[in-house]
Design a protein around this motif. Structure first.
Motif, PDB file in Angstrom:
ATOM      1  N   GLU A   1       9.829  13.393 -21.354  1.00  0.00           N
ATOM      2  CA  GLU A   1      11.084  12.653 -21.294  1.00  0.00           C
ATOM      3  C   GLU A   1      11.279  12.060 -19.907  1.00  0.00           C
ATOM      4  OE1 GLU A   1      12.971  11.916 -23.810  1.00  0.00           O
ATOM      5  OE2 GLU A   1      11.693  13.060 -25.166  1.00  0.00           O
ATOM      6  N   THR A   2      10.903  12.808 -18.868  1.00  0.00           N
ATOM      7  CA  THR A   2      10.974  12.296 -17.500  1.00  0.00           C
ATOM      8  C   THR A   2      10.060  11.092 -17.340  1.00  0.00           C
ATOM      9  OG1 THR A   2      11.443  14.505 -16.620  1.00  0.00           O
ATOM     10  CG2 THR A   2      10.621  12.859 -15.066  1.00  0.00           C
ATOM     11  N   LEU A   3       8.863  11.187 -17.900  1.00  0.00           N
ATOM     12  CA  LEU A   3       7.916  10.067 -17.829  1.00  0.00           C
ATOM     13  C   LEU A   3       8.499   8.826 -18.487  1.00  0.00           C
ATOM     14  CD1 LEU A   3       5.150   8.744 -17.365  1.00  0.00           C
ATOM     15  CD2 LEU A   3       4.362   9.855 -19.460  1.00  0.00           C
ATOM     16  N   LYS A   4       9.151   8.985 -19.630  1.00  0.00           N
ATOM     17  CA  LYS A   4       9.716   7.833 -20.324  1.00  0.00           C
ATOM     18  C   LYS A   4      10.819   7.166 -19.506  1.00  0.00           C
ATOM     19  CE  LYS A   4      10.667   9.641 -24.372  1.00  0.00           C
ATOM     20  NZ  LYS A   4      11.084   9.682 -25.807  1.00  0.00           N
ATOM     21  N   THR A   5      11.599   7.958 -18.782  1.00  0.00           N
ATOM     22  CA  THR A   5      12.658   7.360 -17.960  1.00  0.00           C
ATOM     23  C   THR A   5      12.070   6.590 -16.774  1.00  0.00           C
ATOM     24  OG1 THR A   5      12.885   9.380 -16.605  1.00  0.00           O
ATOM     25  CG2 THR A   5      14.274   9.186 -18.568  1.00  0.00           C
ATOM     26  N   LYS A   6      10.950   7.045 -16.244  1.00  0.00           N
ATOM     27  CA  LYS A   6      10.308   6.353 -15.112  1.00  0.00           C
ATOM     28  C   LYS A   6       9.441   5.192 -15.578  1.00  0.00           C
ATOM     29  CE  LYS A   6      10.227  10.327 -11.986  1.00  0.00           C
ATOM     30  NZ  LYS A   6      11.159   9.699 -11.020  1.00  0.00           N
TER      31      LYS A   6
ATOM     32  N   TRP B   1       0.826  -1.201   0.000  1.00  0.00           N
ATOM     33  CA  TRP B   1       0.000   0.000   0.000  1.00  0.00           C
ATOM     34  C   TRP B   1       0.863   1.255   0.000  1.00  0.00           C
ATOM     35  CZ3 TRP B   1      -0.738   4.004   3.569  1.00  0.00           C
ATOM     36  CH2 TRP B   1      -1.830   4.846   3.300  1.00  0.00           C
ATOM     37  N   ASN B   2       1.933   1.218   0.829  1.00  0.00           N
ATOM     38  CA  ASN B   2       2.844   2.372   0.883  1.00  0.00           C
ATOM     39  C   ASN B   2       3.554   2.576  -0.448  1.00  0.00           C
ATOM     40  OD1 ASN B   2       2.329   3.174   3.532  1.00  0.00           O
ATOM     41  ND2 ASN B   2       3.823   1.735   4.381  1.00  0.00           N
ATOM     42  N   GLU B   3       4.000   1.473  -1.065  1.00  0.00           N
ATOM     43  CA  GLU B   3       4.669   1.571  -2.358  1.00  0.00           C
ATOM     44  C   GLU B   3       3.716   2.104  -3.421  1.00  0.00           C
ATOM     45  OE1 GLU B   3       7.861   1.158  -3.174  1.00  0.00           O
ATOM     46  OE2 GLU B   3       8.205   0.956  -1.024  1.00  0.00           O
ATOM     47  N   ASP B   4       2.470   1.594  -3.396  1.00  0.00           N
ATOM     48  CA  ASP B   4       1.482   2.061  -4.359  1.00  0.00           C
ATOM     49  C   ASP B   4       1.175   3.533  -4.140  1.00  0.00           C
ATOM     50  OD1 ASP B   4      -0.568   1.312  -6.480  1.00  0.00           O
ATOM     51  OD2 ASP B   4      -1.859   2.178  -4.944  1.00  0.00           O
ATOM     52  N   ARG B   5       1.119   3.939  -2.881  1.00  0.00           N
ATOM     53  CA  ARG B   5       0.857   5.345  -2.558  1.00  0.00           C
ATOM     54  C   ARG B   5       1.989   6.225  -3.073  1.00  0.00           C
ATOM     55  NH1 ARG B   5       1.823   8.455   2.007  1.00  0.00           N
ATOM     56  NH2 ARG B   5       2.652   6.630   3.088  1.00  0.00           N
ATOM     57  N   LYS B   6       3.229   5.738  -2.949  1.00  0.00           N
ATOM     58  CA  LYS B   6       4.367   6.500  -3.466  1.00  0.00           C
ATOM     59  C   LYS B   6       4.290   6.625  -4.988  1.00  0.00           C
ATOM     60  CE  LYS B   6       7.569   5.138   0.227  1.00  0.00           C
ATOM     61  NZ  LYS B   6       8.780   4.351   0.552  1.00  0.00           N
ATOM     62  N   LEU B   7       3.934   5.516  -5.657  1.00  0.00           N
ATOM     63  CA  LEU B   7       3.812   5.544  -7.114  1.00  0.00           C
ATOM     64  C   LEU B   7       2.707   6.493  -7.561  1.00  0.00           C
ATOM     65  CD1 LEU B   7       4.225   1.774  -8.067  1.00  0.00           C
ATOM     66  CD2 LEU B   7       5.838   3.629  -8.510  1.00  0.00           C
ATOM     67  N   ARG B   8       1.597   6.494  -6.805  1.00  0.00           N
ATOM     68  CA  ARG B   8       0.484   7.371  -7.168  1.00  0.00           C
ATOM     69  C   ARG B   8       0.874   8.835  -6.950  1.00  0.00           C
ATOM     70  NH1 ARG B   8      -0.202   3.289  -8.679  1.00  0.00           N
ATOM     71  NH2 ARG B   8       0.597   4.504 -10.420  1.00  0.00           N
ATOM     72  N   THR B   9       1.717   9.079  -5.944  1.00  0.00           N
ATOM     73  CA  THR B   9       2.201  10.444  -5.705  1.00  0.00           C
ATOM     74  C   THR B   9       3.081  10.893  -6.863  1.00  0.00           C
ATOM     75  OG1 THR B   9       2.137  10.152  -3.300  1.00  0.00           O
ATOM     76  CG2 THR B   9       3.520  11.919  -4.152  1.00  0.00           C
ATOM     77  N   VAL B  10       3.961   9.981  -7.320  1.00  0.00           N
ATOM     78  CA  VAL B  10       4.823  10.278  -8.470  1.00  0.00           C
ATOM     79  C   VAL B  10       3.972  10.491  -9.715  1.00  0.00           C
ATOM     80  CG1 VAL B  10       6.612   9.370  -9.992  1.00  0.00           C
ATOM     81  CG2 VAL B  10       6.794   9.036  -7.520  1.00  0.00           C
TER      82      VAL B  10
END
Length: 242
Positions: A125-130, A45-54
């Protein structure tokens, strides 16, 4: 006989204790497993929350980039529309066989110029790197990818490159022979306007310039409409994140 029954009783009591210990051990194992599963769930859940924040931050930044690109395309449209007016003014003087007027000085400056689309790619470009998969909404992901990889790519790599080729091979060489430029005042005047009136190459340049500007206007307006649709999807997604 009495000793025998006591032995049986003692075995039964020990067996009962073993059963209790076994049940207790099973209960402990179950609790440990449940604890591990809960910990894993919390970690996921914490990892998913971090990804959603990103994802939220990336969508906001891409939205800002798209708004900026949309504004730049609006300026291209305005510039192209203005240039078409100047080309039509020159053609009017030619068609009506009018003598040269100083007002044409502000029109001839545009013979070999055009508005290039300088678009904003930073956060894509940032999105493509992530990784594009960080965006969960497939419609938004596909929309963003289409804008940058197809619409923008065509506008820059195909349409604008063709403008460069025309300028380098046709309009600039012609202008250098027949037009005097006053760069400081952003004005230009033909060496011999009367000769240009019957110059087929010059007439073709004017008509082709208008053709390309009209195509550019249509393309920019179409792409801006597509950008607006993606922005609306992003806005809707960001509201859900909030």
């Amino acid at each position: 006989m009495i000793k025998f029954f006591r032995h049986i009783r003692r075995n039964l009591m020990e067996t009962g204790k073993t059963g209790k210990y076994f049940k207790y051990a099973i209960g402990e194992i179950v609790l440990v497993v449940i604890g591990i599963l809960i910990a894993l769930q919390i970690n996921n859940w914490n990892e998913d929350r971090k990804l959603r924040t990103v994802e939220h931050a990336i969508l906001q930044n891409i939205k800002s980039n798209l708004i900026d690109s949309k504004s730049k395309l609006d300026r291209v449209v305005n510039r192209d529309e203005e240039q078409i007016k100047h080309y039509k003014r020159i053609l009017h003087y030619i068609d009506q066989d009018l003598p040269y007027n100083i007002e044409l000085d502000s029109s001839f400056i545009y013979i070999s110029t055009w508005a290039s689309p300088y678009l904003t790619y930073i956060d894509y470009e940032t999105l493509k790197t992530k990784g594009l998969d960080i965006i969960q909404n497939d419609s938004i992901k596909n929309g963003i990818t289409y804008i940058y990889e197809s619409a923008f790519a065509w506008l820059v790599d195909d349409f604008d490159r063709l403008e460069w080729a025309r300028a380098e091979n046709v309009t600039i060489p012609f202008s250098e022979k027949h037009i005097r430029y006053n760069i400081e005042n952003n004005l230009a005047r033909p060496n011999d306007f009367e000769a240009l009136k019957t110059n087929d190459e010059f007439i073709n340049i004017l008509n082709n310039n208008m053709y390309f500007r009209k195509n550019g206007i249509e393309a920019c307006k179409r792409i801006n409409k597509e950008i607006e649709e993606v922005i609306q999807m992003i806005d809707k997604e960001l509201k859900q994140h909030d």
